[in-house]
Design an enzyme around this catalytic site. Sequence first.
Site, PDB file in Angstrom:
ATOM      1  N   PRO A 171      -0.457   2.571   6.334  1.00  0.00           N
ATOM      2  CA  PRO A 171      -0.973   2.003   7.589  1.00  0.00           C
ATOM      3  C   PRO A 171      -0.667   0.500   7.665  1.00  0.00           C
ATOM      4  O   PRO A 171      -0.837  -0.214   6.683  1.00  0.00           O
ATOM      5  CB  PRO A 171      -2.491   2.228   7.500  1.00  0.00           C
ATOM      6  CG  PRO A 171      -2.715   3.113   6.345  1.00  0.00           C
ATOM      7  CD  PRO A 171      -1.513   3.101   5.475  1.00  0.00           C
ATOM      8  N   SER A 200      -3.425  -3.116   7.355  1.00  0.00           N
ATOM      9  CA  SER A 200      -4.711  -2.676   6.825  1.00  0.00           C
ATOM     10  C   SER A 200      -4.934  -3.158   5.393  1.00  0.00           C
ATOM     11  O   SER A 200      -5.769  -2.650   4.684  1.00  0.00           O
ATOM     12  CB  SER A 200      -4.795  -1.149   6.874  1.00  0.00           C
ATOM     13  OG  SER A 200      -3.729  -0.631   6.121  1.00  0.00           O
ATOM     14  N   GLY A 201      -4.172  -4.154   4.980  1.00  0.00           N
ATOM     15  CA  GLY A 201      -4.393  -4.751   3.660  1.00  0.00           C
ATOM     16  C   GLY A 201      -3.816  -3.934   2.514  1.00  0.00           C
ATOM     17  O   GLY A 201      -4.153  -4.158   1.366  1.00  0.00           O
ATOM     18  N   LEU A 202      -2.943  -2.982   2.833  1.00  0.00           N
ATOM     19  CA  LEU A 202      -2.358  -2.168   1.762  1.00  0.00           C
ATOM     20  C   LEU A 202      -0.945  -2.624   1.382  1.00  0.00           C
ATOM     21  O   LEU A 202      -0.253  -1.943   0.632  1.00  0.00           O
ATOM     22  CB  LEU A 202      -2.326  -0.691   2.174  1.00  0.00           C
ATOM     23  CG  LEU A 202      -3.700  -0.010   2.212  1.00  0.00           C
ATOM     24  CD1 LEU A 202      -3.590   1.397   2.773  1.00  0.00           C
ATOM     25  CD2 LEU A 202      -4.329   0.047   0.829  1.00  0.00           C
ATOM     26  N   SER A 234       3.892  -4.773   4.446  1.00  0.00           N
ATOM     27  CA  SER A 234       5.029  -5.687   4.615  1.00  0.00           C
ATOM     28  C   SER A 234       5.756  -5.898   3.287  1.00  0.00           C
ATOM     29  O   SER A 234       6.988  -5.945   3.258  1.00  0.00           O
ATOM     30  CB  SER A 234       4.579  -7.023   5.215  1.00  0.00           C
ATOM     31  OG  SER A 234       3.652  -7.647   4.369  1.00  0.00           O
ATOM     32  N   ALA A 274       5.912  -3.738   0.764  1.00  0.00           N
ATOM     33  CA  ALA A 274       6.630  -2.506   0.432  1.00  0.00           C
ATOM     34  C   ALA A 274       7.922  -2.406   1.248  1.00  0.00           C
ATOM     35  O   ALA A 274       8.985  -2.055   0.709  1.00  0.00           O
ATOM     36  CB  ALA A 274       5.737  -1.290   0.690  1.00  0.00           C
ATOM     37  N   ASP A 288       1.603  -9.035  -3.992  1.00  0.00           N
ATOM     38  CA  ASP A 288       2.006  -7.803  -3.301  1.00  0.00           C
ATOM     39  C   ASP A 288       3.428  -7.373  -3.682  1.00  0.00           C
ATOM     40  O   ASP A 288       3.684  -6.204  -3.956  1.00  0.00           O
ATOM     41  CB  ASP A 288       1.985  -8.005  -1.775  1.00  0.00           C
ATOM     42  CG  ASP A 288       0.575  -8.007  -1.226  1.00  0.00           C
ATOM     43  OD1 ASP A 288      -0.365  -8.188  -2.019  1.00  0.00           O
ATOM     44  OD2 ASP A 288       0.427  -7.829  -0.009  1.00  0.00           O
TER      45      ASP A 288
HETATM   46  O1  PMV Z   1      -3.876  -8.763   3.137  1.00  0.00           O
HETATM   47  P1  PMV Z   1      -2.992  -8.471   2.008  1.00  0.00           P
HETATM   48  O2  PMV Z   1      -3.091  -7.092   1.507  1.00  0.00           O
HETATM   49  O3  PMV Z   1      -1.582  -8.917   2.238  1.00  0.00           O
HETATM   50  O4  PMV Z   1      -3.518  -9.307   0.730  1.00  0.00           O
HETATM   51  C1  PMV Z   1      -3.539 -10.686   0.778  1.00  0.00           C
HETATM   52  C2  PMV Z   1      -4.022 -11.231  -0.521  1.00  0.00           C
HETATM   53  C3  PMV Z   1      -4.320 -12.715  -0.435  1.00  0.00           C
HETATM   54  O5  PMV Z   1      -4.728 -13.122  -1.730  1.00  0.00           O
HETATM   55  C4  PMV Z   1      -5.429 -13.021   0.548  1.00  0.00           C
HETATM   56  C5  PMV Z   1      -3.108 -13.518  -0.022  1.00  0.00           C
HETATM   57  C6  PMV Z   1      -2.002 -13.534  -1.044  1.00  0.00           C
HETATM   58  O6  PMV Z   1      -0.887 -13.899  -0.630  1.00  0.00           O
HETATM   59  O7  PMV Z   1      -2.243 -13.264  -2.232  1.00  0.00           O
END
Ligand code: PMV
Length: 320
Positions: free
Chosen positions: A101, A104-106, A109, A111, A152
Amino acid sequence: MQAVASAPAKTILFGEHSVVYGEPAIVGAVNKRAVVKIKPSWNKKSILRSYDLNFEAELDTANKKYVLKKGKPGIIRYILEALNKVHNHSPIEIVLSSNIPIGSGLGSSAAVTVATLAALYRYHNIRFNKKSLAHDSHMIEQSVQGIASPLDTLVSTYGGLIYLSKNKKIEHFKVNFNAPFIVGFTNKHGNTGKMVRYVKSLKSKYPKIINSVISSMGQLTNYAKQAIFKKDYQRVGKLMNMNQGFLDVLGVNTFELSRMVYTAREHGAIGSKITGAGGGGSIIALCPGKLESVAKAISKFDNILKLKFTRKGVSSRVYY
Ligand code: PMV
């Protein structure tokens, strides 16, 4: 000839936001993937299409521009940046499939970026290794987002459950941390760049408070590392709850995220917290023995994903 690469999504267990200031973090690759296929285009135009995400665009790879034919662009900027870095601008057709998704913080982008770069390196027969791929993918995320930690792109490249130390060394957890967990996500998307900038402004307004919160988050992540080694799920859960409190102090919590966090705990989760940047997006709930009841309760208002950690990082190959 066709080059294909895929890379996994991720969920952050500990250390979002504090990792931006050099503190350690714990993050796991999960069993959702982005797949990128690249082949020559026969009509002199470069095309990007995704049936899953329902978009299609004509690309001007030399100038990082595109003409949208269908759907929303979102992820295109990452792909254009990767093309600009590696591609010789000959006409190609790129097909992106993804069951991650978006927003949604997974780590969708990351991947997509890792898979696109790996596919491009294969397409052009350029030598690469995981270290260089993770590094180059991080540079792309940084140039698109303005600010990004390497977290990420690292986990999407290497796979597995990873501890990223203060001096940016990665350690793979050898233990099989297989506590069942659920990711809940709201329809309100988070914006990582915006949240990171918000925390930065808070830190400059209240340096004494925020600096000590950030260093406590680092300390907490180190306790969690020990608890994971010992497979002490109860302790991991407790530390997740404490981490959630710190994220609330940083101002990245929302009503919907709180609702999911407390719903999960009320229905038996031993720990629950925001995962990712917050401001919308996702939470993660550790719920051994209570997976179904937590899933049912969260999905009354929000959405859930039952995920598993995976050791599989990026993979790529060429077909003739
Ligand atoms: O929102 P996401 O899943 O891209 O996670 C960001 C994690 C942060 O620590 C807030 C930002 C980062 O670049 O590490």
